[in-house]
Design a protein around this motif. Structure first.
Motif, mmCIF file in Angstrom:
data_model
loop_
_atom_site.group_PDB
_atom_site.id
_atom_site.type_symbol
_atom_site.label_atom_id
_atom_site.label_comp_id
_atom_site.label_asym_id
_atom_site.label_seq_id
_atom_site.Cartn_x
_atom_site.Cartn_y
_atom_site.Cartn_z
ATOM 1 N N TYR A 294 47.638 -22.677 3.141
ATOM 2 C CA TYR A 294 46.829 -22.118 4.219
ATOM 3 C C TYR A 294 47.078 -22.899 5.511
ATOM 4 C CZ TYR A 294 44.230 -20.005 0.339
ATOM 5 O OH TYR A 294 43.880 -19.305 -0.792
ATOM 6 N N PRO A 295 46.971 -22.224 6.651
ATOM 7 C CA PRO A 295 47.084 -22.964 7.927
ATOM 8 C C PRO A 295 45.899 -23.909 8.098
ATOM 9 C CG PRO A 295 47.291 -20.571 8.236
ATOM 10 C CD PRO A 295 46.779 -20.781 6.855
ATOM 11 N N LEU A 296 46.174 -25.096 8.565
ATOM 12 C CA LEU A 296 45.129 -26.072 8.863
ATOM 13 C C LEU A 296 45.297 -26.512 10.310
ATOM 14 C CD1 LEU A 296 43.875 -29.003 6.699
ATOM 15 C CD2 LEU A 296 44.472 -29.410 9.071
ATOM 16 N N ILE A 297 44.225 -26.443 11.065
ATOM 17 C CA ILE A 297 44.267 -26.787 12.490
ATOM 18 C C ILE A 297 43.262 -27.888 12.769
ATOM 19 C CG2 ILE A 297 44.024 -25.931 14.850
ATOM 20 C CD1 ILE A 297 44.690 -23.148 13.802
ATOM 21 N N LYS A 298 43.718 -28.945 13.423
ATOM 22 C CA LYS A 298 42.840 -30.036 13.822
ATOM 23 C C LYS A 298 42.416 -29.826 15.271
ATOM 24 C CE LYS A 298 45.036 -33.315 10.650
ATOM 25 N NZ LYS A 298 45.724 -34.626 10.510
ATOM 26 N N VAL A 299 41.149 -30.036 15.525
ATOM 27 C CA VAL A 299 40.612 -29.792 16.874
ATOM 28 C C VAL A 299 39.874 -31.036 17.360
ATOM 29 C CG1 VAL A 299 40.420 -27.314 16.555
ATOM 30 C CG2 VAL A 299 38.518 -28.766 15.905
ATOM 31 N N ASP A 300 39.933 -31.267 18.655
ATOM 32 C CA ASP A 300 39.192 -32.383 19.239
ATOM 33 C C ASP A 300 37.856 -31.873 19.794
ATOM 34 O OD1 ASP A 300 39.837 -31.040 21.593
ATOM 35 O OD2 ASP A 300 41.454 -32.435 22.125
#
Length: 408
Positions: A246-252
């Motif tokens: 699955y796509p995993l996105i890190k956000v600030d």
């Protein structure tokens, strides 16, 4: 001036049955043209190795196809590390190895902490050998050869050794001769990295139950491992083997604030008839999940699975035969549906045991992909960063050789 010595190694790959090859070669001293006996020759992270005979010849049989690091060590010569591609066709190579007579001139003697093992031994064992129960039955037989150096400036600990480390893994039934190149542990963020070249040797026993236990434990360790994932990805068997990506996105914090405001506007717009939605349907999964993040949470896993052809690309045969390039944006979340998180891992993570499938996160910290091969090996490994289950489980105590065959 002392003479400059090299070793010439002539390699021949001869095809055998079941897609395996026989690696043959000769080791010669380039200055005297005489054969060198007793040179240790092995393929890193395998159980495939031997020594040269009195004529400088060696032969390693049953080598599965794939890419390996060939290691050659000899007294008074610098260690050779080179990559070799094992295919069904014959290949010949000439490799040069410099003598220690010249290399030693460039070596700077480094100091080390006299109480290093007492201070840092537990860090080394937990992060290199493992934190699980395997650690209890996988032990270092010669810990005195490991030296440590603490760097106060960047708060890191480095381990090194001038002799091979000798391990005995009674859980998986291997002895491991490990050539440690570098081990570094960052005390600020609890991240570590290491480089080395292990040679596995299967342990023997007259006890049939012990042999069967080793076989069962190896298979259980293999299922859900990184090497199994790489092999499955290469062979296009992810779904059959139980892997989901699955796509995993890190956000600030800035992104969380921005998304939460946009998602709020979207929900308000939906309440008013005739208003045009300000978000595309494909983006709703991302916006919805980011808006629900709280505190220090900074990751979202999207629901749509990643297709293999989105992250895997065939390498040009002129560059490397039978290889794929593994590359992706952001990060990936990999779940293995046939195994639940074990008790020790959930205890470490403060979670409920045996509830969730084991899962791991993969990122490319240098924004560069890696080349993967049929046997589960990959280059360049420093480009991969692991989090989650694999960061906890992928240690020396759970390491399997690249020539491991679960069907044997």
């Amino acid at each position: 001036m002392k003479p400059y010595y090299t070793i010439l190694i002539f390699l021949i790959f001869a095809t055998s049955s079941k897609g395996q090859s026989i690696l043959k070669g000769s080791v010669l001293d380039s200055a005297t043209k005489l054969p060198i006996a007793g040179v240790n020759v092995f393929l890193s992270t395998t159980s495939l190795g031997t020594s040269t005979d009195e004529k400088g010849n060696f032969s390693i049989s049953r080598v599965p196809q794939g890419k390996y690091e060939l290691i050659c060590t000899a007294l008074n010569y610098a260690t050779l590390v080179t990559q070799v591609q094992i295919n069904q066709s014959e290949e010949k190579q000439t490799i040069y190895l410099a003598s220690n007579a010249n290399v030693l001139k460039e070596v700077i003697v480094e100091s080390y902490d006299s109480d290093g093992w007492e201070r840092w031994g537990d860090y080394f064992k937990e992060n290199f050998i493992g934190k699980n129960t395997f650690l209890k039955n996988c032990y270092l037989k010669n810990p005195s050869v490991v030296k440590f150096k603490y760097n106060r400036r960047n708060n890191t600990v480095r381990a090194f050794a001038h002799e091979n480390l000798q391990f005995e893994n009674n859980n998986l039934g291997y002895t491991i001769d490990y050539l440690l190149i570098n081990f570094e542990f960052n005390l600020n963020d609890n991240q570590f990295k290491f480089t080395g070249y292990p040679l596995f040797k299967e342990m023997t026993s007259t006890n049939a139950d012990q042999l069967e236990k080793w076989k069962t434990t190896r298979l259980d360790t293999y299922k859900g491992s990184l090497i199994y994932f790489i092999r499955s990805l290469f062979a296009n068997q992810l779904q059959t083997d139980g892997y989901e990506i699955y796509p995993l996105i890190k956000v600030d914090d800035f992104e969380k604030k921005r998304v939460k405001q946009l998602y709020k506007n979207y929900l308000e717009a939906n309440k008013n008839k005739g208003q045009t939605n300000i978000l595309q349907k494909d983006s709703l999964d991302y916006y919805s999940k980011v808006s629900k993040l709280s505190g220090e949470e900074n990751k979202v896993i999207l629901d749509k699975q990643v297709n293999r052809d989105e992250i895997l690309f065939k390498v040009d045969a002129s560059i490397s035969k039978d290889a794929y390039f593994f590359e992706f944006d952001n990060s990936l979340h990999v779940s293995y549906i046939f195994k639940k998180e074990p008790y020790e891992y959930t205890k470490y993570m403060n979670k409920r045991p045996y509830k969730d499938n084991i899962s791991s996160d993969i990122s490319l910290p240098f924004n560069k992909g890696v080349t993967i091969f049929k046997n589960g090996s990959y280059y360049f490994g420093e480009n991969i960063f692991l989090e989650g289950y694999w960061a906890w489980s992928e240690k020396l105590s759970t390491m399997l050789p690249f020539n491991y065959d679960p069907k044997e």
